[in-house]
Structures are given as C-alpha cells and as structure tokens.
Design a protein around this motif. Structure first.
Motif, short mmCIF file in Angstrom:
data_model
loop_
_atom_site.label_atom_id
_atom_site.label_comp_id
_atom_site.label_asym_id
_atom_site.label_seq_id
_atom_site.Cartn_x
_atom_site.Cartn_y
_atom_site.Cartn_z
N ALA A 73 47.00 45.59 29.32
CA ALA A 73 46.25 46.18 30.43
C ALA A 73 45.06 46.97 29.90
CB ALA A 73 47.15 47.09 31.27
N HIS A 74 43.98 46.90 30.64
CA HIS A 74 42.74 47.63 30.29
C HIS A 74 42.50 48.65 31.41
CE1 HIS A 74 41.26 44.07 27.73
NE2 HIS A 74 42.13 43.48 28.51
N LEU A 75 43.01 49.85 31.25
CA LEU A 75 42.95 50.80 32.37
C LEU A 75 41.87 51.86 32.22
CD1 LEU A 75 46.75 51.46 33.12
CD2 LEU A 75 45.32 49.52 33.78
N VAL A 76 41.26 51.98 31.04
CA VAL A 76 40.28 53.06 30.83
C VAL A 76 38.87 52.51 31.05
CG1 VAL A 76 39.56 54.93 29.32
CG2 VAL A 76 41.82 53.92 29.00
N PHE A 77 38.38 52.71 32.26
CA PHE A 77 37.05 52.19 32.60
C PHE A 77 36.52 52.94 33.81
CE2 PHE A 77 40.04 49.70 35.11
CZ PHE A 77 39.47 49.74 36.38
N ALA A 78 35.26 52.70 34.12
CA ALA A 78 34.67 53.23 35.35
C ALA A 78 33.97 52.08 36.09
CB ALA A 78 33.67 54.35 35.04
N GLY A 79 33.78 52.27 37.38
CA GLY A 79 33.08 51.29 38.20
C GLY A 79 33.97 50.15 38.65
N ASP A 80 33.45 49.30 39.50
CA ASP A 80 34.19 48.09 39.85
C ASP A 80 33.24 46.90 39.89
OD1 ASP A 80 33.54 46.93 42.46
OD2 ASP A 80 34.45 48.69 43.38
N ARG A 81 33.80 45.71 39.88
CA ARG A 81 32.98 44.50 39.80
C ARG A 81 33.34 43.54 40.93
NH1 ARG A 81 34.17 43.79 33.60
NH2 ARG A 81 33.71 41.59 33.96
N ALA A 82 33.51 44.14 42.13
CA ALA A 82 33.87 43.32 43.28
C ALA A 82 32.78 42.30 43.59
CB ALA A 82 34.12 44.22 44.50
N ALA A 83 31.51 42.69 43.39
CA ALA A 83 30.41 41.76 43.69
C ALA A 83 30.44 40.56 42.73
CB ALA A 83 29.07 42.49 43.59
N GLU A 84 30.80 40.84 41.47
CA GLU A 84 30.92 39.74 40.49
C GLU A 84 32.05 38.80 40.90
OE1 GLU A 84 31.36 41.05 36.33
OE2 GLU A 84 32.82 39.44 36.12
N PHE A 85 33.15 39.37 41.39
CA PHE A 85 34.27 38.53 41.87
C PHE A 85 33.81 37.64 43.02
CE2 PHE A 85 37.83 37.96 44.85
CZ PHE A 85 38.71 37.26 44.03
#
Ligand SMILES: [Zn+2]
Length: 400
Positions: A73-85
């Motif tokens: 799992a990669h849990l340490v991040f910020a932002g989201d990429r819903a538009a890329e999805f």
C-alpha cells in the motif's frame, strides 16, 4: 486492554493452521470459540469447552477469520487523481507517468496533512478488516521528503518500505544515473532508520534491471528486506531479479514467462524454515481494475506451486481502494482463484509476503487480529461483492 476476552459461538473459524479433518488450507473449524489474553490468541477449541473470560463477544454462528494482511500500500501522499481516472476510463492508456503529479502535491503538503491522509486510509482499511498494512514511501523523492514519509508511515505500521526508486523525478529526468546514486547514498541513509523494507518500481519508464539491482543491493547492505514492483505493464526481468536477490515478494506479476513462473516456484518450500527464502507473488487486482488492464493469472501460479498473496496497492493513481474484500472478490471472479485460495492469499499469503508468522493466522500465541463477518462463511466475501460484511474487527485483541 487487560483481561480476557472470549469470542464465542463461531460458526466457521478460519485459522490458516491446523483445522479439523477436511479443514483444507484454511484450517477450518466449526462451532468454535477463541480466547484472547494480553492481545494474543490464548486458546482455540470447541465452543462447548470454552473457558470463562472477563468479557465475551457472541459471534452468533458467524464466520471468523484472521484480519487481512495488506502487504502492498502507498498511503503517504497528497492530492487525488480522479480526473486521470476519468480520462483513463474514457480511453487513455495507463503509463505510470501520473506518479509525478502526486509527487508535486506530496512535496507541497505539511507533515500534518500527510499524517491525516495516512490516518484516514488506515482507518478505512481497518473498518474493512485489514489489521496489518505495509506502507511505502515513494511520493517524496527527495532526501527530506522520503525520510519524512517513512517517519510518518512508521507511526502507523511496523512494515514500512523505502520506495525512493518509484520513478525518476522530473528534475533528474535527463540524468537517471545521478538519481540512482542519490537513492543509494544520502536518501537511503536518511530513510533506512525508519524502514524495514526496500522496493523498486522495475518497469519500462521507471527503473531498468541494472538500476533496480544496484538500489536493492544497497538496501540489503544496510539490513533492509527486498520487495519489488515487477512485470506489471509488460514482460521483463524484474521477477527473476527478485528471486535472484531473495526478495520476500515480487508484486504485480501480470505479465509472466514460463521461466518467471518456474523461478518463483523454485523458491516455494513448506515448513517454517522454508518460508524465510520463499519469494511470494503478490497480485494486486485493484490495479488492473482501475487501469482496465488484463488481470494476472493466479491459477497458473498456484498450479505451479507458487505462494500467492493478494494486496490492494492502495494509491491515488492506479488503485485507489483500501478494500481487501473487494480484491478477494476480483481475484475469484477475474483471476480464477477459489474463494478459499483468495481468503488464504489475503491473510496468510500477505503474512508470508511480509515474512511474518504472528499475523494472518489464528493459533495460540498469534496476534489477536481477527474479523467477525456478517455472514456464516468465508465464501460470502466473494459471493456477496461490494457488501459491507465486516461486523467486528479485533486488533491486538481490542475491538475497533
Ligand atoms: Zn504499488
């Protein structure tokens, strides 16, 4: 929490250990009870012989199984990429390039923002029955940002993984050798005190096999265990590199040659002594789901004798799910696993991939990490996809 706790009236107990005759690899027991003391399993036996305890949970005939072990799992991040999805679902291919979008957002975030995201996702996973979760760095890609990612990850998990070699960041795009030198030098030195594992994304567009070998060897030299992302987007030498280095796990395994499968099978061995050298194939069907890609062939691996684990690959780009039940359902429907194989892979398999014998199993002495389902059998995890079947979660013997 002190005092004893009895989980009583268990209709079906998945132990992943020694069950009754015919219990299969899940070590199934019927009409069982389980006693917890000091955060550990103290006793398992027929419900009619259950000892007295300070407190009691009535499973009311439901199934109980070990908490899920999510080993990737990669849990340490910020932002989201819903538009890329959305763009991908409209037909754009997945290349892994969007990782750099998350790197920019992660570098700009405060420690508290990153910590809040890990806490939110850790809680989300726990509510879905995951009691052990590996957490990787890999969205900082500077010495300071990788070190702080791992420091924050270590607040939530014993299994933290240094993934400085996730992609080559934009500022090193035309000098990847320099980046590899930095990963092996100051970045590893800053990361290692907070990490148990080292990982590399060995794939076209990320790190080639020579860079991956060099980075993983540097990690091994300072005592980190090896795991890697390999053979996700196409065939390549990553899986065989993992076997060569004695990796605990090679993850994705979507595009495998016969030689790759043979290499993985050659590491499988039964018994406690064999486990320390097994390279597990960890399959991440959430990634294929979210990138609309062909799934890995779990049947082929299992039939060849390879030890298989299932994990979420939870990350904001290619697999934004924290749900192990969802991965179990996908594995059964799309990867030709039986429900029993998928449940084993999501519990005991994940523990093997982390080289742990205290989780993913219910036996006296194991950590009292378990799930009470809102269902009479483990079969329902695949049979009733998308349904919230996790009634109660115990972590270290404590109801969550
Ligand atoms: Zn991953």
């Amino acid at each position: 929490m002190t005092g004893s706790l009895l989980v009583d009236n268990i209709g079906e107990l998945v132990t992943n250990g020694s069950g009754e005759g015919g219990g299969g690899p899940l070590g199934l027991r019927r009409d069982a009870a389980l006693l917890v003391e000091d955060g550990r399993v103290a006793w398992i036996g027929p419900a009619r012989y259950a000892p007295a305890a300070d407190r009691r949970i009535d499973a009311d005939g439901a199934a109980v199984l070990p908490g899920f072990v999510d080993s990737h799992a990669h849990l340490v991040f910020a932002g989201d990429r819903a538009a890329e999805f959305a763009a991908r679902m409209a037909g754009e291919p997945y290349t892994g390039g969007g990782i750099r979008t998350t790197v920019g957002a992660t570098r700009a975030a405060s420690d508290d923002e990153l910590r809040a995201t890990v806490r939110r996702l850790r809680g989300e996973a726990l509510r879905q029955g995951t009691t052990t979760i590996e957490i990787k760095s890999g969205y900082g890609l500077t010495v300071a940002d990788e070190a702080r990612s791992l420091r924050i990850a270590a607040e939530f998990s014993e299994d933290t993984t240094f993934l400085g070699a996730h992609v080559v960041p934009a500022e090193y795009a035309d000098r990847p050798d320099d980046y590899v030198g930095m990963v092996c030098g100051p970045m590893l030195a800053a990361a290692a005190p907070h990490a148990r594992w080292i990982d590399v994304f060995c794939e076209r567009g990320a790190f080639d096999v020579d860079h991956a070998r060099a980075i993983l060897a540097c990690g091994q030299a300072v005592g980190l265990g090896v795991r890697l992302h390999a053979n996700q987007l196409g065939p390549g030498p990553g899986v065989r590199l993992g076997v060569e280095l004695g990796a605990a796990s090679v993850d994705h395994c979507t595009h495998l040659s016969d030689a790759d499968v043979d290499a993985l099978a050659s590491t499988a061995a039964d018994g406690p002594s064999g486990r320390a050298t097994t390279t597990v194939a960890t399959l991440l069907p959430g990634a294929e789901f979210s990138t609309r890609s062909p799934y890995p062939d779990a049947r082929r691996l299992i039939d060849a004798g390879v030890t298989v684990a299932l994990a979420t690959d939870c990350n904001p780009g290619s697999s934004y799910t924290s749900s192990m039940p969802f991965c179990i359902a996908l594995a059964v429907r799309e990867m030709r696993m039986t429900p029993a194989e998928a449940v084993w892979a999501a519990t005991a398999g994940g523990a093997r991939a982390l080289r742990r014998d205290d989780v993913g199993v219910l036996r006296p002495g194991a950590r009292a990490d378990l799930v009470v389902l809102d269902a009479p059998s483990h079969l329902h995890l695949a049979y009733r996809p998308g349904v919230p079947l996790i009634r109660t979660v115990l972590h270290n013997g404590v109801p969550q």
